[in-house]
Design an enzyme around this catalytic site. Structure first.
Site, mmCIF file in Angstrom:
data_model
loop_
_atom_site.group_PDB
_atom_site.id
_atom_site.type_symbol
_atom_site.label_atom_id
_atom_site.label_comp_id
_atom_site.label_asym_id
_atom_site.label_seq_id
_atom_site.Cartn_x
_atom_site.Cartn_y
_atom_site.Cartn_z
ATOM 1 N N GLU A 92 51.877 23.076 52.390
ATOM 2 C CA GLU A 92 52.089 21.740 51.808
ATOM 3 C C GLU A 92 51.325 21.610 50.492
ATOM 4 O O GLU A 92 51.800 21.061 49.516
ATOM 5 C CB GLU A 92 51.635 20.659 52.797
ATOM 6 C CG GLU A 92 52.566 20.505 53.990
ATOM 7 C CD GLU A 92 52.021 19.551 55.035
ATOM 8 O OE1 GLU A 92 50.793 19.311 55.074
ATOM 9 O OE2 GLU A 92 52.836 19.040 55.827
ATOM 10 N N LYS B 100 45.659 15.487 55.446
ATOM 11 C CA LYS B 100 46.893 16.135 55.882
ATOM 12 C C LYS B 100 46.553 17.317 56.766
ATOM 13 O O LYS B 100 45.458 17.866 56.669
ATOM 14 C CB LYS B 100 47.707 16.584 54.660
ATOM 15 C CG LYS B 100 48.388 15.399 53.964
ATOM 16 C CD LYS B 100 49.152 15.826 52.725
ATOM 17 C CE LYS B 100 50.288 16.756 53.089
ATOM 18 N NZ LYS B 100 51.140 16.270 54.189
ATOM 19 N N GLY B 101 47.523 17.687 57.643
ATOM 20 C CA GLY B 101 47.251 18.821 58.523
ATOM 21 C C GLY B 101 47.445 18.472 59.988
ATOM 22 O O GLY B 101 47.276 19.304 60.869
#
Ligand code: DER
Length: 253
Positions: A109, A100-101
């Site tokens: 998050e 993620k990112g």
């Protein structure tokens, strides 16, 4: 249009299976898929008492523009447990580890995901791979600006070939800033091993033989001075968190 309808289908399925209209706290991630999640929630619930916790500026905009109630994460008591958190991902492997990112919102998050009883990753067919870093080549890492040289050096020592500061000449000259006013470094690594690979002797997974297991690399990067957070989500251990099968149990549509 195929990808957008896949995102919408995944979002509708995730909300059907995991959104309870009697929930009190619901985490909302960042990116484009999450917009369909909020749309699907709107369709089943107009209960404005539900507190939606955003994971950054864009996430808050999505909640507010849907006419729902956004409550900042840091305004809630520290022992508040969220009923569920929905979020997207850039890649998901067979163990449900996520990269993620991609949207540079990974820090908030992760804060929200870890507070949720249930973390639901909503990902269309493009994100599903056997191993992380198969299709998505880099790990997003949020770093303090002043620490960039130190973190770049550390990542090279861990075996990343060409870690780069994220900057987009399109929107702003110079490095991108996160909602925390930090920078993002995108670090390429070879595909990450999962537990069964280590058992099968496919590598030590500790970097000593050039291979990394998901958690070992995440911990090694987190150990670099100046790193705030790493865009690897694995085995979320929030209170009774259970990783919902992002792909198989949710019929791929
Ligand atoms: O940045 C993130 O982790 C987001 O969840 C993001 O990568 C997912 O974005 P998408 O839903 O637009 O693919």
């Amino acid at each position: 249009a195929v990808v957008e309808s896949a995102k919408r289908a995944a979002a509708q399925q995730a909300v059907r299976d995991h959104f309870d209209p009697s929930a009190t706290h619901v985490g909302i991630g960042s990116g484009t898929t999450i917009v369909y999640v909020v749309e699907a929630i709107k369709e089943v619930s107009t209960n404005l008492a539900i507190r939606f916790i955003p994971t950054g500026y864009q996430s808050r905009q999505v909640i507010v523009q849907a006419g729902l109630t956004a409550v900042p994460f840091d305004s809630l008591p520290e022992d508040t447990v969220f009923d569920v958190a929905f979020d997207g991902a850039d890649e998901v492997d067979l163990e449900l580890n996520c990269i993620k990112g991609g949207g540079a919102c990974l820090f908030q998050e992760k804060l929200v995901a870890e507070r949720a009883r249930k973390f639901v990753c909503v990902a269309d067919y493009r994100k599903k791979q056997d191993r992380l870093l198969t299709n998505w080549p880099t790990i997003p890492i949020e770093v303090a600006p002043v620490a960039v040289p130190t973190v770049l050096k550390g990542l090279r020592t861990l075996g990343s070939t060409n870690p780069k500061l994220r900057s987009t000449l399109l929107d702003k000259s110079g490095p991108l800033k996160t909602d925390q006013d930090f920078f993002i470094i995108d670090a390429p690594f070879k595909p990450l091993l999962i537990a069964e690979d280590i058992k099968a002797g496919k590598g030590k997974g500790d970097g000593s033989d050039g291979t990394w297991e998901v958690n070992k690399l995440s911990d090694a990067i987190k150990g670099l001075t100046g790193v705030l957070e790493v865009g690897i989500f694995s085995g979320l251990n929030g209170p009774d968190a259970e990783a919902i099968r992002a792909t198989n149990s949710v019929k791929t549509v």
